[in-house]
Design a protein around this motif. Structure first.
Motif, PDB file in Angstrom:
ATOM      1  N   THR A  95       1.059  -1.073   0.134  1.00 28.74           N
ATOM      2  CA  THR A  95      -0.418  -0.324  -0.410  1.00 28.74           C
ATOM      3  C   THR A  95       0.941   1.268   0.098  1.00 28.74           C
ATOM      4  N   VAL A  96       0.229   2.255  -0.709  1.00 26.99           N
ATOM      5  CA  VAL A  96       0.911   3.201  -0.950  1.00 26.99           C
ATOM      6  C   VAL A  96      -0.309   4.819  -0.693  1.00 26.99           C
ATOM      7  N   GLU A  97       1.072   5.597   0.391  1.00 31.97           N
ATOM      8  CA  GLU A  97      -0.713   6.812   0.729  1.00 31.97           C
ATOM      9  C   GLU A  97      -0.108   7.846  -0.592  1.00 31.97           C
ATOM     10  N   VAL A  98      -1.268   8.276  -0.955  1.00 31.64           N
ATOM     11  CA  VAL A  98      -1.353   9.328  -1.901  1.00 31.64           C
ATOM     12  C   VAL A  98      -2.229  10.707  -1.254  1.00 31.64           C
ATOM     13  N   THR A  99      -2.038  11.456  -2.083  1.00 33.53           N
ATOM     14  CA  THR A  99      -2.980  12.715  -1.927  1.00 33.53           C
ATOM     15  C   THR A  99      -3.737  12.788  -2.890  1.00 33.53           C
ATOM     16  N   GLY A 100      -4.821  13.179  -3.109  1.00 30.32           N
ATOM     17  CA  GLY A 100      -5.566  14.043  -4.238  1.00 30.32           C
ATOM     18  C   GLY A 100      -6.068  14.943  -4.015  1.00 30.32           C
ATOM     19  N   PRO A 101      -5.565  16.352  -4.588  1.00 32.26           N
ATOM     20  CA  PRO A 101      -5.830  17.960  -4.592  1.00 32.26           C
ATOM     21  C   PRO A 101      -7.549  17.607  -5.413  1.00 32.26           C
ATOM     22  N   ALA A 102      -7.620  17.201  -6.477  1.00 29.01           N
ATOM     23  CA  ALA A 102      -8.202  17.447  -7.321  1.00 29.01           C
ATOM     24  C   ALA A 102     -10.107  16.426  -6.550  1.00 29.01           C
ATOM     25  N   VAL A 103      -9.319  14.738  -6.303  1.00 25.13           N
ATOM     26  CA  VAL A 103     -10.495  14.333  -5.655  1.00 25.13           C
ATOM     27  C   VAL A 103     -11.347  15.313  -4.788  1.00 25.13           C
ATOM     28  N   GLU A 104     -10.189  16.268  -3.862  1.00 26.01           N
ATOM     29  CA  GLU A 104     -10.941  16.690  -2.490  1.00 26.01           C
ATOM     30  C   GLU A 104     -11.345  18.128  -2.979  1.00 26.01           C
ATOM     31  N   ALA A 105     -11.223  18.746  -4.019  1.00 26.02           N
ATOM     32  CA  ALA A 105     -12.141  19.632  -5.124  1.00 26.02           C
ATOM     33  C   ALA A 105     -13.567  19.129  -5.594  1.00 26.02           C
ATOM     34  N   TRP A 106     -12.910  18.103  -5.867  1.00 22.67           N
ATOM     35  CA  TRP A 106     -14.511  17.526  -6.504  1.00 22.67           C
ATOM     36  C   TRP A 106     -15.337  17.410  -5.546  1.00 22.67           C
ATOM     37  N   ALA A 107     -15.497  16.889  -4.901  1.00 23.98           N
ATOM     38  CA  ALA A 107     -15.701  16.571  -2.776  1.00 23.98           C
ATOM     39  C   ALA A 107     -16.659  17.787  -2.703  1.00 23.98           C
ATOM     40  N   ARG A 108     -15.908  18.502  -2.814  1.00 22.65           N
ATOM     41  CA  ARG A 108     -16.140  20.568  -2.007  1.00 22.65           C
ATOM     42  C   ARG A 108     -17.259  20.260  -3.665  1.00 22.65           C
ATOM     43  N   GLN A 109     -17.008  20.485  -4.266  1.00 25.66           N
ATOM     44  CA  GLN A 109     -17.392  20.631  -4.984  1.00 25.66           C
ATOM     45  C   GLN A 109     -19.246  20.603  -5.504  1.00 25.66           C
ATOM     46  N   VAL A 110     -18.819  18.955  -5.207  1.00 26.31           N
ATOM     47  CA  VAL A 110     -20.232  17.666  -5.460  1.00 26.31           C
ATOM     48  C   VAL A 110     -21.343  18.464  -3.823  1.00 26.31           C
TER      49      VAL A 110
END
Length: 137
Positions: A95-110
């Motif tokens: 397992t690798v820990e990853v960040t996802g700024p695009a996912v975070e922005a999408w979640a806030r937008q939705v």
């Protein structure tokens, strides 16, 4: 002042044992594996207590959880205290820990588009790591 409910918990011996074990383990492991490894260390902690403890630690945000394809919940004490996601090999469970700024922005937008606030989310990514790719054929 008392902290939020998810952060209010007792530092029992069992909780310390589970946290210490998970901190020394790089991969996600099941509650049964936690129990087995603790018993190998000489702990007398029971399996039911391990299940309750890992669940409480997950609810408190002290360990991350990952539901594998089998449906079984696995636990890990992550190195990163910030919100992140996991990319897990479906063959070896690396397992690798990853960040996802695009996912975070999408979640806030939705959430905003639908009038929601204080939204959280989980994202689990599965694939085949470079080491397993040749073996996976």
């Amino acid at each position: 002042m008392v902290g939020p409910p998810e952060r209010r918990h007792h530092r029992t011996r069992q909780r310390r044992e589970v946290l210490d074990l998970l901190a020394a383990t790089d991969e996600f492991i099941s509650a049964k594996q936690v129990h087995t490894r603790l018993r190998e260390r000489g702990s007398t902690i029971g399996l039911t207590t391990v299940y309750r403890t890992v669940q409480a630690l997950a609810e408190a945000g002290e360990v991350d959880t990952l539901r594998l394809g089998t449906g079984e919940q696995h636990y890990r004490r992550c190195r990163d205290d910030h919100h992140h996601h996991h990319l897990t090999c479906r063959h070896c469970a690396r397992t690798v820990e990853v960040t996802g700024p695009a996912v975070e922005a999408w979640a806030r937008q939705v959430a905003a588009a639908h009038g929601y606030a204080e939204v959280n989310h989980t994202l689990e990514l599965f694939g085949t790591c470079a080491d397993c790719r040749p073996a996976a054929g």
